[in-house]
Scaffold this motif. Sequence first.
Motif, PDB file in Angstrom:
ATOM      1  N   CYS A   1      -9.640   5.561   6.564  1.00 32.91           N
ATOM      2  CA  CYS A   1      -9.198   6.137   5.310  1.00 32.91           C
ATOM      3  C   CYS A   1      -7.738   5.735   5.089  1.00 32.91           C
ATOM      4  CB  CYS A   1      -9.337   7.652   5.375  1.00 32.91           C
ATOM      5  SG  CYS A   1      -8.670   8.503   3.952  1.00 32.91           S
ATOM      6  N   TRP A   2      -7.456   5.269   3.907  1.00 34.21           N
ATOM      7  CA  TRP A   2      -6.112   4.871   3.521  1.00 34.21           C
ATOM      8  C   TRP A   2      -5.711   5.609   2.250  1.00 34.21           C
ATOM      9  CZ3 TRP A   2      -3.001   1.142   5.937  1.00 34.21           C
ATOM     10  CH2 TRP A   2      -3.610   0.457   6.985  1.00 34.21           C
ATOM     11  N   ASP A   3      -4.449   5.988   2.149  1.00 31.51           N
ATOM     12  CA  ASP A   3      -3.900   6.553   0.924  1.00 31.51           C
ATOM     13  C   ASP A   3      -3.021   5.489   0.291  1.00 31.51           C
ATOM     14  OD1 ASP A   3      -4.975   9.200   0.904  1.00 31.51           O
ATOM     15  OD2 ASP A   3      -3.632   9.696   2.556  1.00 31.51           O
ATOM     16  N   LEU A   4      -3.165   5.322  -1.023  1.00 31.35           N
ATOM     17  CA  LEU A   4      -2.401   4.319  -1.761  1.00 31.35           C
ATOM     18  C   LEU A   4      -1.550   5.021  -2.806  1.00 31.35           C
ATOM     19  CD1 LEU A   4      -5.283   1.742  -2.431  1.00 31.35           C
ATOM     20  CD2 LEU A   4      -3.794   1.918  -0.430  1.00 31.35           C
ATOM     21  N   HIS A   5      -0.380   4.467  -3.047  1.00 28.02           N
ATOM     22  CA  HIS A   5       0.547   5.085  -3.989  1.00 28.02           C
ATOM     23  C   HIS A   5       1.311   3.982  -4.703  1.00 28.02           C
ATOM     24  CE1 HIS A   5       2.793   8.444  -5.531  1.00 28.02           C
ATOM     25  NE2 HIS A   5       3.927   8.056  -5.013  1.00 28.02           N
ATOM     26  N   VAL A   6       1.554   4.158  -5.990  1.00 30.25           N
ATOM     27  CA  VAL A   6       2.396   3.235  -6.749  1.00 30.25           C
ATOM     28  C   VAL A   6       3.823   3.751  -6.655  1.00 30.25           C
ATOM     29  CG1 VAL A   6       2.862   2.189  -8.995  1.00 30.25           C
ATOM     30  CG2 VAL A   6       0.501   2.723  -8.334  1.00 30.25           C
ATOM     31  N   ILE A   7       4.720   2.903  -6.183  1.00 33.65           N
ATOM     32  CA  ILE A   7       6.130   3.287  -6.063  1.00 33.65           C
ATOM     33  C   ILE A   7       7.002   2.273  -6.794  1.00 33.65           C
ATOM     34  CG2 ILE A   7       5.785   4.459  -3.847  1.00 33.65           C
ATOM     35  CD1 ILE A   7       7.073   1.985  -2.477  1.00 33.65           C
TER      36      ILE A   7
END
Length: 141
Positions: A1-7
């Motif tokens: 499981c991976w969490d992705l975020h736009v920064i």
Amino acid sequence: CWDLHVIQLRGCRCLLAVHCLSRYTFVRYDVPSLQWKDLPGLFREGLLESLTAAGFPTSAIDAYLRQGEEISLTRTHGRRPVAFLNRAWEDVLELDLCLDTSRQAQPLLDHAVNTRQAHAGVRIHVITDEIHFHKIKTSLR
């Protein structure tokens, strides 16, 4: 499981990816609009380049990428995963001197973030062409 975020880094939209168990982190810098339309492809390409730069054998990376089923995208659930994403983002911002603005892949920044004190309990290793992410439990005495 991976969490992705736009920064945002230096005014550019970037992808921040954090493995849920180990907190292994990688960044894709200055992602163009067209690439955001294929988020699973962007993630896979970023993971491949990050693990390659970290020294993992191609065969192990390929096996890791094949072991997962089709990528499904959902919202990040719970405060704990969001806290891990926020911590990784803070680490990236503090280490942005390692940012190479001439390329999307960020091997130096990835290495710096993944070797910080906050990640000291993380171990990633290869056994018979398989990549394993582990969070090492430590006891405080």
